[in-house]
Design an enzyme around this catalytic site. Structure first.
Site, short mmCIF file in Angstrom:
data_model
loop_
_atom_site.label_atom_id
_atom_site.label_comp_id
_atom_site.label_asym_id
_atom_site.label_seq_id
_atom_site.Cartn_x
_atom_site.Cartn_y
_atom_site.Cartn_z
N THR A 74 95.42 11.39 -60.91
CA THR A 74 94.40 12.90 -61.04
C THR A 74 92.66 12.72 -60.64
O THR A 74 92.80 13.98 -59.51
CB THR A 74 94.07 12.67 -62.52
OG1 THR A 74 95.31 13.33 -63.65
CG2 THR A 74 93.17 14.04 -62.78
N ASN A 146 106.83 18.42 -62.15
CA ASN A 146 107.07 17.14 -63.31
C ASN A 146 107.88 17.52 -63.79
O ASN A 146 108.33 16.79 -64.72
CB ASN A 146 105.50 16.98 -63.34
CG ASN A 146 104.86 17.80 -64.20
OD1 ASN A 146 104.46 18.57 -62.84
ND2 ASN A 146 104.24 17.33 -65.42
N GLN A 185 105.37 12.01 -58.92
CA GLN A 185 106.73 11.85 -59.56
C GLN A 185 107.99 11.69 -57.95
O GLN A 185 109.25 11.81 -58.56
CB GLN A 185 106.96 13.22 -60.21
CG GLN A 185 106.19 13.32 -61.07
CD GLN A 185 107.10 13.03 -62.84
OE1 GLN A 185 107.91 12.33 -62.42
NE2 GLN A 185 105.87 12.54 -63.10
N THR A 243 82.90 -0.59 -58.31
CA THR A 243 84.20 -2.08 -58.32
C THR A 243 85.53 -1.42 -58.31
O THR A 243 85.89 -1.45 -58.88
CB THR A 243 83.44 -2.88 -59.03
OG1 THR A 243 82.02 -3.42 -59.19
CG2 THR A 243 84.11 -4.30 -59.06
N CYS A 331 100.67 15.36 -70.51
CA CYS A 331 99.19 15.83 -69.88
C CYS A 331 98.64 17.01 -70.54
O CYS A 331 97.26 17.86 -70.98
CB CYS A 331 98.94 15.91 -68.22
SG CYS A 331 99.29 14.17 -67.38
#
Length: 384
Positions: A74, A146, A185, A243, A331
């Site tokens: 994403t 997907n 996918q 980081t 999702c």
């Protein structure tokens, strides 16, 4: 007696491979140090992050400088879409109508146009070509859908875009034209060599390849101009500050290497299972309708409609029998509207509400497939 669990939702999430977990473990405990630290332990962690970057680059036929680690596909998709469009704000964007929401939602911010697909979910190359104009800067088409499992002709699209780039050069049009593909996918089953694909930006998701969730990669071909979404310390060559996640980088690189090594054998095995699933359906449940593109389908996804049934009820009854599948993309499971993918291929709400997705994985067996079809037949018989 408790039913044996059969997991058939690998398109939503894969379990963490034990070898991946072992590779990550030191960076979750002993080597917890910040990769930007200059003492020995920090430099060691930095070295491992960069070795992981180089390993991913080799698997994609890329340079280490072209690899950006992200927190999943994403973020990678958003960096590709928004990063390019922020850089070329007067350019135009095209995305296929069946893209993941992490492509379609940022595309909306830039007035992106949707490229329609046929009833099998395939992009029409001629339609795409007709939509590209002198200001088009980015085209986004996923490798594998997907929900339906449809495999898009990425190489053919790349050749089309290269032809248009040459024409632009002759017309002294300096507007770049980039191709982005969401390969979340695809990584378990298809060659992701960037040069052979012809893509300029490629998104990969660790959580779909038996790696850690919230790990991902965006391949950015040298010369592609984009602006970062996250500003700060300038990590990832200034393209993604924050980081670094050493365990995630090591885990994703390990998972991608395993996927590449097993790609052909596991792809053939799952294609056999997929064919068996279809054959069993034809034999025992002939009213079932297969969706997608039979000749252009990934080996792990079976999307079907069971006319006259309610998919949520069937899914829950299967779940009670220990079988886990999906009524659509995980999702968007909280959204009760008809899937935008199913609408795009011309499915009515009624048809969509009778549809299920089964996605196979490394642990799936022939016995699993046969048991699922038998239970589907028994469950749907009660609706007759």
């Amino acid at each position: 007696m408790k039913n044996m669990s059969i997991y058939l939702d690998y398109a939503a999430a894969t379990p963490l491979d034990k070898n991946v977990e072992a590779a990550m473990q030191p960076f979750l405990s002993e080597y917890f140090h910040n990769p930007s630290a200059t003492y020995l332990a920090g430099r060691y962690v930095r070295q491992q992050v960069e070795q992981s970057r180089a390993a991913v680059a080799r698997l994609l036929g890329a340079k280490p400088s072209e690899i950006v680690f992200t927190a999943g596909a994403t973020e990678a998709n958003n960096l590709a879409i928004q990063g390019v469009m922020n850089r070329f704000s007067h350019g135009e964007l095209l995305a296929s109508a069946i893209e993941h929401q992490s492509v379609l939602e940022p595309a909306k911010l830039w007035g992106g146009q949707e490229v329609l697909v046929n009833q099998q979910g395939l992009v029409d190359i001629n339609r795409l070509e007709s939509m590209i104009n002198p200001t088009t800067v980015l085209v986004s088409v996923m490798m594998v859908n997907n929900e339906l499992g449809t495999v898009q002709p990425i190489k053919e699209i790349a050749r089309l875009l290269q032809k248009i780039r040459i024409q632009r050069g002759r017309n002294r049009n300096k507007q770049p034209l980039y191709l982005h593909t969401d390969a979340a996918q695809a990584a378990n089953y298809f060659d992701l060599n960037a040069a052979r694909l012809g893509a300029d930006l490629i998104s990969i998701n660790g959580g779909k390849i038996y790696g850690p969730k919230q790990s991902g990669v965006l391949f950015i071909r040298t010369g592609v101009e984009l602006r970062p979404l996250i500003l700060g310390g300038g990590q990832e060559l200034g393209r993604r500050s924050g980081t670094e996640n050493p365990a995630g980088a090591v885990g994703l690189a390990t998972a991608l290497a395993i996927a590449a090594a097993r790609r052909k054998t596991e792809g053939r095995r799952q294609e056999h299972l997929r064919r068996l699933f279809v054959a069993e359906l034809t034999k025992h449940l002939p009213t079932a309708l297969l969706n997608g593109a039979p000749k252009h389908s990934a080996p792990h996804i079976i999307h079907l409609s069971l006319p006259g049934t309610d998919n949520e009820r069937v899914m829950m009854e299967l779940d009670e029998q220990g079988i886990q599948c999906a009524v659509g993309s995980a999702c968007s499971a909280a959204n009760h509207d008809t899937s935008h993918v199913l609408r795009a291929v011309g499915m009515s709400d009624k048809q969509a509400r009778s549809s299920l997705r089964f996605s196979l994985g490394r642990s799936t067996t022939e016995t699993d497939v046969r048991r699922v079809v038998r239970l589907l037949r028994a469950i749907t018989a009660t609706d007759s």
